[in-house]
Design a protein around this motif. Structure first.
Motif, PDB file in Angstrom:
ATOM      1  N   PRO A  19      58.258  59.455  69.857  1.00 35.05           N
ATOM      2  CA  PRO A  19      58.313  57.991  69.915  1.00 35.05           C
ATOM      3  C   PRO A  19      59.634  57.486  69.333  1.00 35.05           C
ATOM      4  CG  PRO A  19      56.664  58.721  68.301  1.00 35.05           C
ATOM      5  CD  PRO A  19      57.210  59.949  68.957  1.00 35.05           C
ATOM      6  N   TRP A  69      61.620  54.135  68.017  1.00 34.30           N
ATOM      7  CA  TRP A  69      61.437  52.782  67.522  1.00 34.30           C
ATOM      8  C   TRP A  69      62.664  51.963  67.921  1.00 34.30           C
ATOM      9  CZ3 TRP A  69      56.920  51.265  66.119  1.00 34.30           C
ATOM     10  CH2 TRP A  69      56.730  50.184  65.262  1.00 34.30           C
ATOM     11  N   LEU A 115      59.694  47.555  71.109  1.00 34.19           N
ATOM     12  CA  LEU A 115      59.771  48.183  69.788  1.00 34.19           C
ATOM     13  C   LEU A 115      59.103  49.554  69.764  1.00 34.19           C
ATOM     14  CD1 LEU A 115      60.829  47.605  66.929  1.00 34.19           C
ATOM     15  CD2 LEU A 115      58.586  46.659  66.387  1.00 34.19           C
ATOM     16  N   SER A 116      57.906  49.638  70.325  1.00 32.72           N
ATOM     17  CA  SER A 116      57.126  50.861  70.106  1.00 32.72           C
ATOM     18  C   SER A 116      56.657  51.548  71.382  1.00 32.72           C
ATOM     19  CB  SER A 116      55.912  50.539  69.226  1.00 32.72           C
ATOM     20  OG  SER A 116      55.105  49.574  69.869  1.00 32.72           O
ATOM     21  N   SER A 153      58.079  57.863  63.278  1.00 28.67           N
ATOM     22  CA  SER A 153      57.817  56.796  62.316  1.00 28.67           C
ATOM     23  C   SER A 153      58.270  57.250  60.934  1.00 28.67           C
ATOM     24  CB  SER A 153      56.316  56.487  62.281  1.00 28.67           C
ATOM     25  OG  SER A 153      55.599  57.649  61.905  1.00 28.67           O
ATOM     26  N   SER A 201      63.980  49.026  67.478  1.00 24.79           N
ATOM     27  CA  SER A 201      64.260  47.778  66.769  1.00 24.79           C
ATOM     28  C   SER A 201      65.657  47.315  67.168  1.00 24.79           C
ATOM     29  CB  SER A 201      64.211  47.997  65.259  1.00 24.79           C
ATOM     30  OG  SER A 201      65.232  48.897  64.876  1.00 24.79           O
ATOM     31  N   ASN A 231      68.175  49.522  65.473  1.00 18.95           N
ATOM     32  CA  ASN A 231      68.279  50.842  66.106  1.00 18.95           C
ATOM     33  C   ASN A 231      69.010  50.765  67.448  1.00 18.95           C
ATOM     34  OD1 ASN A 231      67.012  52.058  63.985  1.00 18.95           O
ATOM     35  ND2 ASN A 231      65.105  52.481  65.050  1.00 18.95           N
TER      36      ASN A 231
END
Length: 127
Positions: free
Chosen positions: A45, A47, A36-37, A79, A49, A52
């Motif tokens: 960064p 994400w 995820l991160s 973010s 998910s 995504n």
């Protein structure tokens, strides 16, 4: 020792199966969190998910199928507090991003499997 801590948590002496299930779910959540991160593209960064990942794949597949006619495509990295918008104008660039993202996910999954396999072996080596 550490065994008494586990006993308190279960309220009884846990079976190997219970310990195994607990540890596996912990490894899975660690792996999910890393996916995820843990990825960045050109310093931003990303994400990763499930939603995504799906969107990136759909955009990539469509761009490949149309020879890049669907480009440019813009993704929101970073973010919600600090969004970074990245626009892909070239198919090669989108391919570079997508290949690296998929490679990262596969690497994290493989590391997770390795840890889980090693734990399984350790578990049966105790006696």
């Amino acid at each position: 020792g550490s065994a008494s801590y586990m006993e308190e948590e279960f309220g009884h002496k846990p079976t190997d199966e219970e310990i195994h299930t607990l540890v596996m779910s912990w490894y899975n959540s660690q792996t999910d969190a890393a996916i995820l991160s843990g990825f960045a593209y050109k310093g931003a960064p990303v994400w990763l998910s499930v939603a995504n990942q799906y969107n990136y794949k759909a955009a990539y597949d469509l761009a490949v199928q149309t020879g890049g006619e669907t480009l440019p495509v813009t993704f929101k990295f970073g973010s919600d507090e600090q969004p970074e918008y990245y626009t892909f104008t070239q198919l090669d660039e989108l391919k570079d991003f997508y290949t690296k993202a998929v490679g990262f996910i596969q690497k994290v999954l493989a590391e997770g499997w390795k840890k889980k396999d090693k734990f399984k072996l350790d578990l049966y080596r105790i006696e």
